[in-house]
Design an enzyme around this catalytic site. Sequence first.
Site, PDB file in Angstrom:
ATOM      1  N   LYS A  79      45.892 -11.183 -14.085  1.00  0.00           N
ATOM      2  CA  LYS A  79      46.259 -10.511 -15.325  1.00  0.00           C
ATOM      3  C   LYS A  79      46.768  -9.109 -15.031  1.00  0.00           C
ATOM      4  O   LYS A  79      46.366  -8.456 -14.070  1.00  0.00           O
ATOM      5  CB  LYS A  79      45.065 -10.448 -16.281  1.00  0.00           C
ATOM      6  CG  LYS A  79      43.854  -9.711 -15.723  1.00  0.00           C
ATOM      7  CD  LYS A  79      42.683  -9.789 -16.682  1.00  0.00           C
ATOM      8  CE  LYS A  79      41.456  -9.085 -16.100  1.00  0.00           C
ATOM      9  NZ  LYS A  79      40.281  -9.177 -17.000  1.00  0.00           N
ATOM     10  N   THR A 114      35.457  -7.327 -25.884  1.00  0.00           N
ATOM     11  CA  THR A 114      36.176  -7.623 -27.127  1.00  0.00           C
ATOM     12  C   THR A 114      36.726  -9.035 -27.148  1.00  0.00           C
ATOM     13  O   THR A 114      37.351  -9.429 -28.140  1.00  0.00           O
ATOM     14  CB  THR A 114      37.334  -6.623 -27.298  1.00  0.00           C
ATOM     15  OG1 THR A 114      38.223  -6.733 -26.175  1.00  0.00           O
ATOM     16  CG2 THR A 114      36.812  -5.200 -27.395  1.00  0.00           C
ATOM     17  N   THR A 154      40.603 -10.822 -23.358  1.00  0.00           N
ATOM     18  CA  THR A 154      40.984 -11.486 -22.111  1.00  0.00           C
ATOM     19  C   THR A 154      40.532 -12.946 -22.109  1.00  0.00           C
ATOM     20  O   THR A 154      41.273 -13.839 -21.675  1.00  0.00           O
ATOM     21  CB  THR A 154      40.358 -10.737 -20.921  1.00  0.00           C
ATOM     22  OG1 THR A 154      40.818  -9.383 -20.923  1.00  0.00           O
ATOM     23  CG2 THR A 154      40.720 -11.397 -19.613  1.00  0.00           C
TER      24      THR A 154
END
Length: 504
Positions: A384, A415, A418
């Site tokens: 990523k 959160t 990802t």
Amino acid sequence: MSAVSAFARRLAAVTKINTVSNASPPFASTAVRALTMQAFAQRGYGRRGRHSDFSHPMAMVATAAAGLAATAAAVGSVSLCEREGAVRDPKTVYGLHADDVMKMELRRFASERQPNDPSVKVLEPLDEMPPPEPMTEQPNVIVKATSPAPAAPAPANPSAEESTLMTPEEARLEAATLKAKKHGGGLKLFSGNGNLGLSIEIAKLLGVNLGRATVSSFADGEINVQVHENVRGKDVYIIQPTCPPVNNNLMELLLMVSCLNRASARRVTVVIPYYGYARQDRKMQARVPISAADVARLLESMGVDRVIAVDLHCGQIQGFFGPRVPVDNLEGGIVGIDHFGGKDLHNPVIVSPDAGGVYRAKKFKEGLAYKYGLEDIGIAMIIKQRARAGSVDSMDLVGDVKDCDCIIVDDMIDTAGTLCKAADVLVAQGARRVFAFASHGLLSGPGNERIANSALEECVILNTIPTTPQRLANEKLVELSVAPLLAQTIFNIHAKRSISALFK
């Protein structure tokens, strides 16, 4: 001679009083000396001048004889006092539980050995031993006490099963265990306000009660810590994750460690299920702190003796502590292995969401293959690119996941941006089902809602962080308990046993 007889009667009365009340030798000698001086004073045998009465030598002889009798009676009374007031090693519920577990291990060790092994010598049962020969009375034998009487043996545990067979190896293990318990000290378990539910669960598994302490805040927000029981010479374990609110929980932990050290605790071990500030473990750009190292220094400066953590974000955090503060980084994946091992997985593939988590994904794969015999387990990785903290720009998959059940293994979910994007990438590459496992479910901001609306079939987290009603309402979120793993780790540390054996 009337004075001598009166003195003898007084001395006999004093000797009888000392025998009944178990008086000590100093008291008896003082009484004899006082009566002797009183008798001599009545006869006029003082400091000044001499007395020509012939009766004073007989008084001295009677005084010496009565003094010997009083001393012999006093020695017997001293032995009785020390026998009644002997200090014994107390047995707590935790100690009894440790005895039962050790006996179970000794039986298992004996059952695993071959019965025809010549090195194993089984002792005869205690009940079949011949009775001792009766002692014959020997006349005119005088027994004199040269040392205090030995203390009476402590009563045995009535709930424990009596063992009649023991091999030399078992005897050696039991002697080592008793020695470790003798020098181990008592166990005390305390908790802050970080995760009280997890602390209560660990205390139940260990068979102890949480220590009585007050951890509150003043009106201006200052932390107030007060311990309400004695911890002098005890092994104290503090269970406190530094989860949100991070600063309050961290300050509670620091003040509790300081308070217990000032209360003369023998050893203070902090159990941190979630280590806050762990993501700031290196300088990625100029003029930023290494917060994980700073937190380690704060804990070490407060006097921490040992640290137990679950799935640190990076393994090098263990090196932020000095060599005198060992750190045990427990693998939370061992709890997830038992959960996913019971599922009917088709061509399972373990996926790491970034390059830094490949080692964690590999350990998860090895554990799943070893414990449940799954040999055809693949491994994949997602690369990523982050635009900024908390935001992912692009993702690329390394590996084949077509027609496979994928399990994304990570250390924490903040959160969930990802995680949800990685699930979409796997589904786009032909994955059959997508699961997720993480030790720490922070679920900050919209994390819980994102998981509920994602392509994930199930997201498994541990209870290192307190749960909320919103999480309980999420059908895709499954919470497992890490209390058995932490309780077993505390038990092994306190009993001087290996911790690495838990992960084999």
